[in-house]
Enzyme design. Structure first.
Site, PDB file in Angstrom:
ATOM      1  N   HIS A   1       0.859  -1.174   0.000  1.00 18.18           N
ATOM      2  CA  HIS A   1       0.000   0.000   0.000  1.00 18.18           C
ATOM      3  C   HIS A   1       0.896   1.224   0.000  1.00 18.18           C
ATOM      4  O   HIS A   1       1.855   1.288   0.766  1.00 18.18           O
ATOM      5  CB  HIS A   1      -0.893  -0.016   1.239  1.00 18.18           C
ATOM      6  CG  HIS A   1      -2.039   0.940   1.165  1.00 18.18           C
ATOM      7  ND1 HIS A   1      -1.861   2.298   1.249  1.00 18.18           N
ATOM      8  CD2 HIS A   1      -3.360   0.743   0.992  1.00 18.18           C
ATOM      9  CE1 HIS A   1      -3.045   2.890   1.143  1.00 18.18           C
ATOM     10  NE2 HIS A   1      -3.968   1.973   0.987  1.00 18.18           N
TER      11      HIS A   1
ATOM     12  N   ARG B   1      -6.655  10.288  -0.138  1.00 19.63           N
ATOM     13  CA  ARG B   1      -6.451  10.777  -1.503  1.00 19.63           C
ATOM     14  C   ARG B   1      -7.784  10.883  -2.241  1.00 19.63           C
ATOM     15  O   ARG B   1      -8.017  11.829  -2.974  1.00 19.63           O
ATOM     16  CB  ARG B   1      -5.482   9.854  -2.243  1.00 19.63           C
ATOM     17  CG  ARG B   1      -4.036  10.101  -1.854  1.00 19.63           C
ATOM     18  CD  ARG B   1      -3.110   9.030  -2.386  1.00 19.63           C
ATOM     19  NE  ARG B   1      -3.264   7.777  -1.637  1.00 19.63           N
ATOM     20  CZ  ARG B   1      -3.252   6.574  -2.183  1.00 19.63           C
ATOM     21  NH1 ARG B   1      -3.114   6.444  -3.490  1.00 19.63           N
ATOM     22  NH2 ARG B   1      -3.393   5.506  -1.437  1.00 19.63           N
TER      23      ARG B   1
END
Ligand SMILES: Cc1cc2nc3c(=O)[nH]c(=O)nc-3n(C[C@H](O)[C@H](O)[C@H](O)COP(=O)(O)OP(=O)(O)OC[C@H]3O[C@@H](n4cnc5c(N)ncnc54)[C@H](O)[C@@H]3O)c2cc1C
Ligand code: SF4
Ligand code: SF4
Ligand code: FES
Ligand code: FES
Lengths: 632, 272, 252
Positions: A249, A269
């Protein structure tokens, strides 16, 4: 020492999303079901999932449907996915999410009262059903409460809560037992609390044990993720596929050291957070790969407009699939443009009002405040890649979740194929539900077709017992040392960027560690003894690590969660090849073989455009495609 | 019932049904006793003052009425101390007028969820502080008499809405001068006005109020107006403890001020 | 920036045991759980502690640190002085299995006694329509990570083991409130909250709220509103009369 014995129809190993959904299904089909898990009920790894569950309900953007979701999933996995699984997943996810709502889940809502959906990397439309940033918690609690609801129903009818579904919390399974004909006959394990040994006889076993992250130092995974299900399946003679693909990740915490690896959800994000390097530059614009060029914004202005107008603009490159972002961060840090603590900056503070951040990302706000003394509404976070998810796992039949061993089923992270070489965020939670249910149904159907219950042979039990008790009977090396060594080895030598030489080195190291693991011992009693537990987990971690390293060494290309420094390109030829791991029953030798990836069904492959497919497929396959288009 | 206690984790050894055999009443190392001690002192001093004020006769000096004795409902009350000049109780009540009305605000605070917490902790030590053992052998909470009566709190709330109205009225009336003409403002006026605002805020922030306004609904979206009010009350409610203390002291101070002026110990400064 | 810290940790099986002293290295940014792990890896391999996520998300690592219920993974070492002795004990209200691990089956038993979500029989999955403002209250309670520290700290059972039978504890009284406020739940929960799950035992002294690592306002937003709903049903003659006259349920 006496062994506790039970009899059930189905044993589900794992109480995460996949395990609970499987157990619910098996019980709803009238099967007497046991759920076995290593932690307390309701604490499985799924609880940590943050962002959401992907399902093409089209609540936010009505243009969304299963075909779009299917395409996104295949694209994200670089076309290595088991397409039948991806198809079932895309088609069934909405029903599975709605079902949760009928069991009491309270997702965030849209204006008109439907389930709200959020943007996530690789998903074309807002698609993730979510609750703030604690979706996994909502999911596991809902499934847990559904199990309790079923138990209450059983209580009303039979006067016994556990008549049809029983939870064995804090119990570890160490072996799957087979009858003489090679069909699953039960599970062997121990109670963590008391050290008591436990045998459950059952004709069907569903593996839902999650992932393998604890073989790495920097990981978002908990102690449970020692690859038990992968190893149990291998030892029972099942096959693992795609083990070389591990998702790092892109955004894990990097500081302070003790929390290194803990996840920073992608929703940061999705909700507007941007990545910057030490020069303050939004570097992701430099890392848009060729295959995604026309889908992502090339200027900051366009990227920013996208958050409000998604139809007219392309998405920001921060939302590229995880493998791309992780590699980009890795390169920035390597090039000396990293943050002081060795990551890059992830900033929402300059992008959203403080109030909004606290509302949308409450647990991130809390996590940084409490663990790193960072107020994310006022300053950027520092983040770096962390080992997060294993795409590889038990090879299963898409429709029934059945593994190659009769009576063995697998669902969730422990199964392989669905996500190809890279999983899209949010596709796991929906995967758990879709294939958890299918595994439960598959197990029930399998039992219905059985003529007699397989019997557990006595010698298998005796062997399993000896294996479990061995570490208590010898004063050996501290297992923590061996574990740390393995973590370091995997992290450094089979990490994000891989090289042939390093992987060969890793394999040697694993071999040596395996020798050492034979000598580890545990002091103390059998009652809740973590040292002893770790001794037993080492077998699984070593076995799985070897699979990862061997498969990674074999695959001479870069794709998704597998990046080779020495073979940086993705090749159409390798796309057709799956790597399958098998092991000897005593776990001594891991064997990797190639297998041909079956071609996609015509109606599915024609969902893609020629231009896109030609980036992934061989000429031969393209010819098949052209034929399919002509015929349709 | 009995059997299911053990079902989640069977196979127990006999010893495990026992808690950690720690002798200490608490292992807390901070000054956990400080809060209950301070609360005790503050509440006790308020009680003492209230008791004195109830019997103190100097509760009126035009145009100010001491809050502890408002509203004055007896005929013995001076004309200006009555609400709109009414004296509905007549003249049969033998005790000072404060005794008659103090039960309402007193009961309101006595059954207030916040005050309950504070005196259960500081007077009854149940518990004195979190994770500090309480000294009582048996505990039934608010399940039976007399404590089950705490559930009447909302009636005190209804009453206190009236009291707040009266205090607001008294504060408005304090803008008249001794001759009953408008256009006066003294220190006393300000004090009474501030007091009225805070008492009203405290009253509005009440948990029962929050419930009555909309808390009892399950579909806020069908009652947008009530939901708006609920939002407001909830904001106040989050500060209920603060408002409880502040309003307790302002009412005490306002009351004392009026009495001191009435007794001639303090002279009220007039702005205009 | 590392130093040696002094720890006293409860060791022993089944409730018997003693506080054992340890001196152990502490590095910058570490939490109490890190230190316990360091002890496991270096001095006491069989020291038992529950944990999973190490990020305050799973509610496994509940323990009492200097007498206060805390999550070990969210208690930073920087909150203590370097020469302070840090005492770590298991949750007091529950029987001890070993060291810091307690038998929390009480909680699972109580969870099972609370009737589960009961939607009307005529809504099918996918047809649910709920406004955000209607689910927000219950959503707050669903943040619960089931660390059981509220049940542990609540004096009703912490100091009076005999009340365990009658009292569900704040965690599950809150669950009743959550379901009672759920826009689609049709079960009747107010009488049973009082009669079967012991809402009346709570004297709203708010320790549950003080310890909740999720900062859920258990007392203000769940227990007191639930008490008020019970008053509607049981103790308020006006509401009762109103319901008789208008024949509608006031709580819905
Ligand atoms: C921090 C974090 C955030 C994530 N966020 C998202 C997200 O936003 N969206 C998304 O889709 N995915 C997300 N994921 C991925 C996703 O949460 C996991 O892949 C998924 O929860 C795995 O579920 P599972 O049911 O397969 O297994 P788990 O939930 O991990 O459960 C495994 C179970 O198996 C049991 N078990 C293991 N070994 C044994 C054994 N030997 N004996 C008995 N029991 C055993 C364990 O006790 C446990 O109960 C996230 C993952 C992490 C770590
Ligand atoms: S407020 Fe009630 S439930 Fe919470 S700790 Fe206090 S008595 Fe227990
Ligand atoms: S309400 Fe809070 S304290 Fe209680 S179990 Fe849930 S998270 Fe823990
Ligand atoms: S006045 Fe405090 S709760 Fe009503
Ligand atoms: S380990 Fe999960 S809350 Fe502490």
């Amino acid at each position: 020492m006496d062994i506790e014995r039970h009899e059930f129809d189905v044993v589900v190993i794992g109480a995460g999303g996949a395990g609970l959904r499987a157990a619910i299904e098996a019980r709803q089909q009238g099967k007497k079901t046991a759920i076995v898990c290593k932690s307390l009920f309701g604490k499985a790894h799924t609880v940590m999932a943050e962002g959401g569950a992907a399902a093409a309900m089209g609540n936010v953007n009505p243009a969304d449907n299963w075909q779009v979701h299917f395409r996104d999933t295949m694209r994200g996995g670089k076309f290595l996915n088991n397409w039948r699984m991806a198809e079932l997943h895309a088609k069934e996810a909405p029903d599975r999410v709605w079902e949760l709502e009928a069991w009491g889940a309270l997702f965030d809502r849209t204006k008109d009262g439907k389930i709200s959906q959020r943007n996530f990397g690789g998903h074309e439309y807002p698609r993730l059903a979510h609750v703030g940033d604690r979706t996994g918690l909502e999911m596991i609690r809902t499934l847990q409460q559904r199990v309790v609801a079923l138990q209450q129903e059983d209580y009303a009818v039979h006067g016994d809560y556990e008549a049809y579904i029983k939870v064995f919390a804090e119990c570890t399974v160490t072996r799957l037992l087979k009858d003489d004909a090679g069909a699953i006959a039960g599970t062997f394990g121990y109670r963590r609390e008391t050290g008591r040994l436990m045998l459950i006889e059952a004709p069907a076993v569903v593996l839902a044990t999650g992932g393998i992250g604890k073989s790495y130092v920097v990981t978002s995974n908990s102690w449970e993720y020692t690859g038990d299900g992968h190893a149990l399946a291998l030892l029972a003679g099942a096959r693992l596929i795609n083990m070389e693909f591990i998702q790092f990740h892109p955004t894990g915490m990097v500081w302070p050291p003790s929390v290194r690896g803990i996840l920073v959800t992608e929703s940061v994000r999705g909700d507007g957070g941007v990545l910057r390097n030490s020069e303050g530059k939004r570097f992701m614009f430099d890392y848009i790969p060729e295959v995604f060029k026309d889908k992502y914004a090339t200027t900051e202005e366009e990227a920013d407009r996208w958050y409000t107008d998604q139809a007219g603009n392309r998405r920001p490159p921060e939302l590229l699939p995880r493998d791309e972002v992780a590699r980009a961060i890795n390169s920035e840090v390597k090039a000396g443009r990293g943050s002081p603590q060795g990551g890059v900056f992830l900033d929402v503070s300059s992008r959203l009002p403080a109030e909004e951040i606290r509302r949308r990302l409450p647990s991130m706000h809390h996590q940084f405040k409490e663990l790193a003394d960072v107020d994310i509404t006022a300053e950027p976070m520092q983040v770096g890649p962390t080992c997060h998810y294993v795409m590889g796992g038990v090879e299963v039949d898409a429709d029934t979740a059945a593994a190659s061993v009769p009576g063995l089923f697998a669902a969730g992270e422990v199964s392989g194929g669905m996500h190809g070489s890279n999983r899209l965020g949010g596709n796991s939670l929906s995967d758990l539900l879709v294939f958890g249910r299918r595994a439960g149904a598959g197990a029930a159907a399998y039992i219905d077709g059985l003529e007699r219950r397989p019997a557990v042979p006595d010698d298998a039990v005796a062997e399993a017992q000896a294996e479990v008790l061995a570490p208590l009977e010898r004063p050996g090396e501290n297992p923590y040392e061996v574990h740390h060594e393995l973590q370091r080895t995997m992290n450094e030598l089979v990490g994000i960027i891989r090289r042939a030489g390093e992987m060969a080195e890793a394999l040697e190291a694993v071999e040596k560690l395996r020798e050492r693991a034979k000598g580890v011992g545990a002091a103390g009693s059998r009652i809740y003894n973590p040292g002893w537990h770790l001794c037993l987990d080492l077998r699984n971690m070593l076995l799985v690590s070897e699979c990862v390293a061997r498969a990674a060494l074999a695959r001479q290309e870069s794709r998704g969660g597998h990046t080779r420094d020495d073979y940086p390109d993705m090749t159409a030829d390798w796309r057709r090849r799956l790597l399958v791991c098998t092991a000897a029953p005593d776990g001594t030798s891991v064997n990797v073989q190639e297998q041909v990836q079956p071609s996609m069904r015509a109606d599915l492959i024609t969902l893609f455009e020629r231009g896109e497919l030609s980036k992934y497929l061989t000429d031969e396959e393209m010819a098949e495609y052209d034929l399919a288009v002509k015929e349709s | 019932m009995e059997r299911s206690l053990m079902t989640q984790t069977t196979a127990e050894s006999p010893a495990r049904r026992q808690r950690a055999q720690l002798k200490a009443r608490t292992l807390r190392t901070d000054r956990w006793w400080l809060a209950p001690v301070l609360t005790f002192a503050a509440l006790a001093s308020f009680l003492v003052y209230g008791f004195w004020a109830m019997f103190d006769p100097s509760y009126y000096i035009a145009p100010y009425v001491a809050p502890f004795s408002a509203p004055c409902l007896l005929e013995v009350c001076p004309e200006g101390a009555r609400v709109f000049g009414f004296a509905p109780i007549g003249d049969w009540f033998p005790l000072p007028p404060g005794v008659l009305v103090l039960g309402l605000p007193g009961g309101f605070r006595l059954t207030c969820y916040y005050y309950r917490k504070s005196y259960y902790r500081s007077f009854w030590l149940s518990p004195p502080a979190c994770s500090v053992a309480e000294p009582h052998g048996k505990y039934t909470g608010e399940t039976r008499l007399p404590l089950i009566l705490q559930n009447v709190h909302r009636y005190f709330f209804y009453g206190s809405v009236l009291i707040s109205a009266v205090l607001t009225y008294e504060a408005i009336v304090a803008f008249r001068n001794t001759d009953g003409e408008w256009g006066h403002m003294g220190v006393g006026t300000v004090i009474l006005a501030v007091n009225a605002v805070l008492i009203s805020a405290y009253t509005l922030s009440c948990h029962s109020c929050r419930h009555i306004v909309a808390g009892r609904l399950n579909h806020f979206s069908r009652h947008p107006l009530r939901y708006r009010f609920w939002g407001l009350v909830s904001k106040l409610n989050a500060r209920h403890m603060l408002l409880a203390w502040v309003s307790m002291y302002t009412v005490l101070f306002a009351d004392l001020y009026v009495r001191l002026v009435a007794k001639g110990i303090v002279t009220d400064i007039t702005f205009f | 920036m590392s130093y040696k810290a002094k720890f006293r940790i409860w060791r022993g099986e089944g409730g018997e045991g003693r506080l054992e002293d340890f001196t152990v290295e502490v590095n910058e940014g570490e939490v109490v759980l890190d230190i316990i792990h360091r002890l496991q890896a270096t001095q006491a391999p069989d020291l038992a502690v529950r944990w999973n996520c190490k990020a305050g998300k799973c509610g496994s690592c509940s323990m009492e640190i200097n007498g206060k219920p805390k999550l070990g993974c969210m208690t930073r070492m920087s909150t203590f002085g370097e020469d302070e002795v840090i005492t770590v004990t298991p949750m007091r209200t529950f029987p001890v299995i070993k060291d810091l691990v307690t038998d929390v089956s009480f909680n699972y038993q109580k969870a099972r006694e609370i009737p589960s979500f009961t939607p009307p029989s005529d809504v099918r999955p996918g047809e649910y329509r709920m406004k955000q403002i209607d689910v927000e209250r219950s959503q707050e309670f669903r943040k619960c990570i089931e660390c059981f520290m509220c049940n542990n700290v609540c004096h009703v059972i912490r100091d009076h083991d005999e009340n365990k039978q009658a009292f569900a504890g704040p965690r599950f009284l809150m669950q009743i409130a959550e379901l009672d406020m759920h826009p689609y739940d049709v079960a009747d929960r107010q009488d049973s909250a009082q009669d079967e799950h012991g809402l009346g035992y709570c004297n709203i002294t708010k320790c549950c709220t003080e310890v909740c690592p999720e900062h859920i306002k258990i007392t203000d937003n769940a227990l007191i509103p639930m008490k008020e709903r019970v008053v509607d049903r049981r103790y308020d003659p006006l509401v009762w009369l109103g319901n008789k006259i208008f024949k509608r349920s006031a709580a819905k």
